[in-house]
Design a protein around this motif. Structure first.
Motif, PDB file in Angstrom:
ATOM      1  N   LYS A 150       0.623  -1.382  -0.356  1.00  0.00           N
ATOM      2  CA  LYS A 150       0.128  -0.117   0.032  1.00  0.00           C
ATOM      3  C   LYS A 150       0.826   1.105   0.062  1.00  0.00           C
ATOM      4  CE  LYS A 150      -2.789  -3.060   2.596  1.00  0.00           C
ATOM      5  NZ  LYS A 150      -3.409  -3.105   4.145  1.00  0.00           N
ATOM      6  N   SER A 151       0.726   1.841  -1.611  1.00  0.00           N
ATOM      7  CA  SER A 151       1.561   3.783  -0.921  1.00  0.00           C
ATOM      8  C   SER A 151       0.805   4.525  -1.508  1.00  0.00           C
ATOM      9  CB  SER A 151       2.327   2.921  -2.502  1.00  0.00           C
ATOM     10  OG  SER A 151       3.559   1.789  -2.719  1.00  0.00           O
ATOM     11  N   LEU A 152       0.933   5.436  -0.320  1.00  0.00           N
ATOM     12  CA  LEU A 152       0.955   6.560  -0.089  1.00  0.00           C
ATOM     13  C   LEU A 152       1.699   7.679  -1.021  1.00  0.00           C
ATOM     14  CD1 LEU A 152      -1.751   8.737   0.201  1.00  0.00           C
ATOM     15  CD2 LEU A 152       0.077   8.584   3.396  1.00  0.00           C
ATOM     16  N   SER A 153       1.273   8.855  -1.605  1.00  0.00           N
ATOM     17  CA  SER A 153       2.496   9.320  -1.886  1.00  0.00           C
ATOM     18  C   SER A 153       1.455  10.811  -1.492  1.00  0.00           C
ATOM     19  CB  SER A 153       2.468   9.549  -3.502  1.00  0.00           C
ATOM     20  OG  SER A 153       3.460   8.607  -3.904  1.00  0.00           O
ATOM     21  N   PHE A 154       1.962  11.505  -0.627  1.00  0.00           N
ATOM     22  CA  PHE A 154       2.070  13.172  -1.064  1.00  0.00           C
ATOM     23  C   PHE A 154       2.257  13.860  -0.960  1.00  0.00           C
ATOM     24  CE2 PHE A 154       0.568  15.516   3.470  1.00  0.00           C
ATOM     25  CZ  PHE A 154      -0.405  15.443   3.480  1.00  0.00           C
ATOM     26  N   ASN A 155       1.776  15.394  -1.274  1.00  0.00           N
ATOM     27  CA  ASN A 155       2.530  16.065  -1.598  1.00  0.00           C
ATOM     28  C   ASN A 155       1.683  17.659  -1.582  1.00  0.00           C
ATOM     29  OD1 ASN A 155       2.330  14.983  -4.572  1.00  0.00           O
ATOM     30  ND2 ASN A 155       4.437  14.919  -3.936  1.00  0.00           N
ATOM     31  N   ILE A 156       3.090  18.323  -0.736  1.00  0.00           N
ATOM     32  CA  ILE A 156       2.131  19.563  -0.358  1.00  0.00           C
ATOM     33  C   ILE A 156       2.909  21.126  -0.469  1.00  0.00           C
ATOM     34  CG2 ILE A 156       1.779  20.952   2.547  1.00  0.00           C
ATOM     35  CD1 ILE A 156       1.676  17.982   3.591  1.00  0.00           C
ATOM     36  N   TYR A 157       2.061  22.139  -0.785  1.00  0.00           N
ATOM     37  CA  TYR A 157       2.675  23.253  -0.923  1.00  0.00           C
ATOM     38  C   TYR A 157       1.955  24.217  -0.650  1.00  0.00           C
ATOM     39  CZ  TYR A 157       3.117  21.009  -5.900  1.00  0.00           C
ATOM     40  OH  TYR A 157       3.662  19.554  -6.798  1.00  0.00           O
ATOM     41  N   ASP A 158       3.176  24.647  -0.155  1.00  0.00           N
ATOM     42  CA  ASP A 158       2.656  26.259   0.773  1.00  0.00           C
ATOM     43  C   ASP A 158       3.493  27.616  -0.371  1.00  0.00           C
ATOM     44  OD1 ASP A 158       2.370  28.061   2.956  1.00  0.00           O
ATOM     45  OD2 ASP A 158       4.602  28.043   3.496  1.00  0.00           O
ATOM     46  N   ILE A 159       1.805  28.669  -0.168  1.00  0.00           N
ATOM     47  CA  ILE A 159       2.572  30.186  -1.363  1.00  0.00           C
ATOM     48  C   ILE A 159       3.093  31.093  -0.444  1.00  0.00           C
ATOM     49  CG2 ILE A 159       1.979  30.733  -3.212  1.00  0.00           C
ATOM     50  CD1 ILE A 159       2.555  27.881  -3.646  1.00  0.00           C
ATOM     51  N   CYS A 160       3.562  31.726  -0.813  1.00  0.00           N
ATOM     52  CA  CYS A 160       3.395  32.963   0.169  1.00  0.00           C
ATOM     53  C   CYS A 160       4.594  33.632  -1.316  1.00  0.00           C
ATOM     54  CB  CYS A 160       4.698  33.291   1.204  1.00  0.00           C
ATOM     55  SG  CYS A 160       6.878  33.002   1.129  1.00  0.00           S
ATOM     56  N   TYR A 161       4.059  35.284  -0.426  1.00  0.00           N
ATOM     57  CA  TYR A 161       4.838  36.272  -1.907  1.00  0.00           C
ATOM     58  C   TYR A 161       6.110  37.176  -1.168  1.00  0.00           C
ATOM     59  CZ  TYR A 161       5.042  40.864  -3.778  1.00  0.00           C
ATOM     60  OH  TYR A 161       5.756  42.108  -4.516  1.00  0.00           O
ATOM     61  N   THR A 162       6.970  37.733  -1.718  1.00  0.00           N
ATOM     62  CA  THR A 162       8.551  37.995  -0.578  1.00  0.00           C
ATOM     63  C   THR A 162       7.953  39.418  -1.571  1.00  0.00           C
ATOM     64  OG1 THR A 162       9.287  36.502  -2.535  1.00  0.00           O
ATOM     65  CG2 THR A 162       9.083  35.884   0.073  1.00  0.00           C
ATOM     66  N   ASN A 163       8.344  40.062  -1.040  1.00  0.00           N
ATOM     67  CA  ASN A 163       8.099  41.315  -1.570  1.00  0.00           C
ATOM     68  C   ASN A 163       9.995  41.805  -2.285  1.00  0.00           C
ATOM     69  OD1 ASN A 163       6.822  43.840  -2.206  1.00  0.00           O
ATOM     70  ND2 ASN A 163       7.701  44.693  -0.689  1.00  0.00           N
ATOM     71  N   SER A 164      11.334  41.115  -1.385  1.00  0.00           N
ATOM     72  CA  SER A 164      12.052  41.710  -2.187  1.00  0.00           C
ATOM     73  C   SER A 164      13.339  40.317  -2.060  1.00  0.00           C
ATOM     74  CB  SER A 164      12.547  42.644  -1.007  1.00  0.00           C
ATOM     75  OG  SER A 164      12.906  42.203   0.456  1.00  0.00           O
ATOM     76  N   GLU A 165      14.475  41.106  -2.353  1.00  0.00           N
ATOM     77  CA  GLU A 165      15.375  39.809  -3.235  1.00  0.00           C
ATOM     78  C   GLU A 165      15.508  38.965  -0.886  1.00  0.00           C
ATOM     79  OE1 GLU A 165      17.960  36.376  -4.158  1.00  0.00           O
ATOM     80  OE2 GLU A 165      16.251  38.164  -4.814  1.00  0.00           O
ATOM     81  N   GLN A 166      15.923  39.647  -0.323  1.00  0.00           N
ATOM     82  CA  GLN A 166      16.268  39.772   1.190  1.00  0.00           C
ATOM     83  C   GLN A 166      15.079  38.910   1.657  1.00  0.00           C
ATOM     84  OE1 GLN A 166      18.911  39.696   2.756  1.00  0.00           O
ATOM     85  NE2 GLN A 166      17.931  39.113   3.959  1.00  0.00           N
ATOM     86  N   GLN A 167      13.503  39.252   1.351  1.00  0.00           N
ATOM     87  CA  GLN A 167      12.569  38.702   1.902  1.00  0.00           C
ATOM     88  C   GLN A 167      12.869  37.548   1.122  1.00  0.00           C
ATOM     89  OE1 GLN A 167       9.243  40.337   1.772  1.00  0.00           O
ATOM     90  NE2 GLN A 167       9.189  41.902   2.869  1.00  0.00           N
ATOM     91  N   ARG A 168      13.356  37.440   0.370  1.00  0.00           N
ATOM     92  CA  ARG A 168      13.138  36.266  -0.406  1.00  0.00           C
ATOM     93  C   ARG A 168      14.169  34.821   0.063  1.00  0.00           C
ATOM     94  NH1 ARG A 168      15.543  32.716  -3.931  1.00  0.00           N
ATOM     95  NH2 ARG A 168      17.421  34.636  -3.653  1.00  0.00           N
ATOM     96  N   ARG A 169      15.125  35.548   0.523  1.00  0.00           N
ATOM     97  CA  ARG A 169      15.998  34.962   1.098  1.00  0.00           C
ATOM     98  C   ARG A 169      15.758  34.963   2.812  1.00  0.00           C
ATOM     99  NH1 ARG A 169      20.272  38.443  -1.647  1.00  0.00           N
ATOM    100  NH2 ARG A 169      20.206  39.439   0.032  1.00  0.00           N
ATOM    101  N   ASP A 170      15.612  35.327   2.981  1.00  0.00           N
ATOM    102  CA  ASP A 170      15.039  34.680   4.455  1.00  0.00           C
ATOM    103  C   ASP A 170      13.462  33.882   4.742  1.00  0.00           C
ATOM    104  OD1 ASP A 170      16.494  37.205   5.151  1.00  0.00           O
ATOM    105  OD2 ASP A 170      14.843  38.946   5.233  1.00  0.00           O
ATOM    106  N   TYR A 171      12.998  33.936   3.771  1.00  0.00           N
ATOM    107  CA  TYR A 171      11.852  32.703   3.506  1.00  0.00           C
ATOM    108  C   TYR A 171      12.460  31.861   3.373  1.00  0.00           C
ATOM    109  CZ  TYR A 171       8.020  30.304   1.390  1.00  0.00           C
ATOM    110  OH  TYR A 171       7.233  28.679   1.248  1.00  0.00           O
ATOM    111  N   ILE A 172      13.339  31.578   2.148  1.00  0.00           N
ATOM    112  CA  ILE A 172      13.768  30.071   2.380  1.00  0.00           C
ATOM    113  C   ILE A 172      14.547  29.616   3.081  1.00  0.00           C
ATOM    114  CG2 ILE A 172      15.833  28.865   1.194  1.00  0.00           C
ATOM    115  CD1 ILE A 172      14.947  30.490  -1.019  1.00  0.00           C
ATOM    116  N   GLU A 173      15.793  30.798   4.379  1.00  0.00           N
ATOM    117  CA  GLU A 173      15.967  30.414   5.555  1.00  0.00           C
ATOM    118  C   GLU A 173      15.074  29.654   6.840  1.00  0.00           C
ATOM    119  OE1 GLU A 173      18.528  32.521   8.831  1.00  0.00           O
ATOM    120  OE2 GLU A 173      18.747  33.301   6.724  1.00  0.00           O
TER     121      GLU A 173
END
Length: 265
Positions: free
Chosen positions: A15-38
């Motif tokens: 019995k195999s369960l494959s499960f994908n979850i996505y979280d979406i957000c808006y980052t207003n600057s390059e610094q915010q993008r790096r902060d989000y990934i961090e």
């Protein structure tokens, strides 16, 4: 499948369960993008993911044999658990087509094979959208279905879009030699989700019953702009900017949900 099967030897169904979850957000600057990934790397590092998978193992009824985990540079993490069937057979409630427990009510149990998780933070190159994807695979052999872990997993992450695939493969034999290609009743993955989860998501089913293959896509219904702005609130943007950001976010979610690129409106 209302009567308990009397098997010839071990239950060989996988019995195999494959499960994908996505979280979406808006980052207003390059610094915010790096902060989000961090932030994502810290929030869902290998140690935290190991704890989530350990709870999954308890929910579906198994023993952990081995844990392998890794945090990656620049970002992302993976965890793999090898698991073995519990000595005691599952209770009937653990294999019926009904919702499993939520995170605050985790109970014990699992089966054999493996549980894996991989994370994928990424961002759009120029429009401020960042996404975080979690891929979880639970594969068991024997009596226990991994579907009981769904409620816990959905509530363990900020789940804007969820894609679930479940398949029962192989066959097992009863004492008369008759082959059985599934050992439990299932009409829809949705029946394993709690009522609050079903009410929170728009859902689409694609099921191939003769192949014992079940698929469900889920898209969060409620849209609150403040939940999608990383590092800022709505007061940091004009009304026109908010409308533009909302359009970008909803387009991203629709594209992921329907698995196709869509034109700008």
């Amino acid at each position: 499948m209302d009567k308990k099967l009397k098997l010839h030897g071990f239950n060989n169904l996988t019995k195999s369960l494959s499960f994908n979850i996505y979280d979406i957000c808006y980052t207003n600057s390059e610094q915010q993008r790096r902060d989000y990934i961090e932030y994502i790397d810290e929030m869902y590092n290998a140690e935290r993911l190991t704890q989530i998978l350990t709870d999954v193992v308890k929910i579906i009824g198994a023993n952990i044999l081995n844990i392998a985990r890794q945090d990656y540079d620049p970002h992302g993490a993976s965890v793999t658990l090898l698991i073995a069937e519990h000595e005691m057979p599952p209770e009937p409630s653990e294999t019926t087509e009904s919702p499993g427990p939520l995170p605050e009510t985790v109970v014990a149990h699992l089966d054999k094979s493996h549980v894996t998780v991989h994370t994928y933070p990424e961002s759009h190159p120029d429009n401020g959208i960042s996404t975080f994807r979690v891929d979880i695979d639970v594969s068991t052999c024997g009596l226990i279905s991994p579907l009981k872990a769904l409620n816990y997993l959905i509530h363990s992450f900020d789940s804007d879009i969820v894609t679930v695939d479940y398949r029962v493969r192989g066959f097992t034999r009863d004492v008369d030699g008759t082959k059985h290609y599934i050992d439990h009743n299932i009409s829809s993955i949705q029946n394993y989700l709690s009522e609050d989860t079903q009410n929170s998501y728009e859902m689409i089913d694609v099921n191939v019953y003769q192949e014992n293959t079940f698929h469900t896509k889920m898209l969060l219904k409620q849209f609150d702009m403040n939940n999608y702005l990383f590092g800022d609130g709505t007061d940091a943007f004009t009304l026109d900017e908010q409308k533009d950001i909302e359009k970008r976010l909803k387009k991203e979610m629709q594209e992921i949900f329907y698995s196709r690129n869509m034109p700008d409106l």
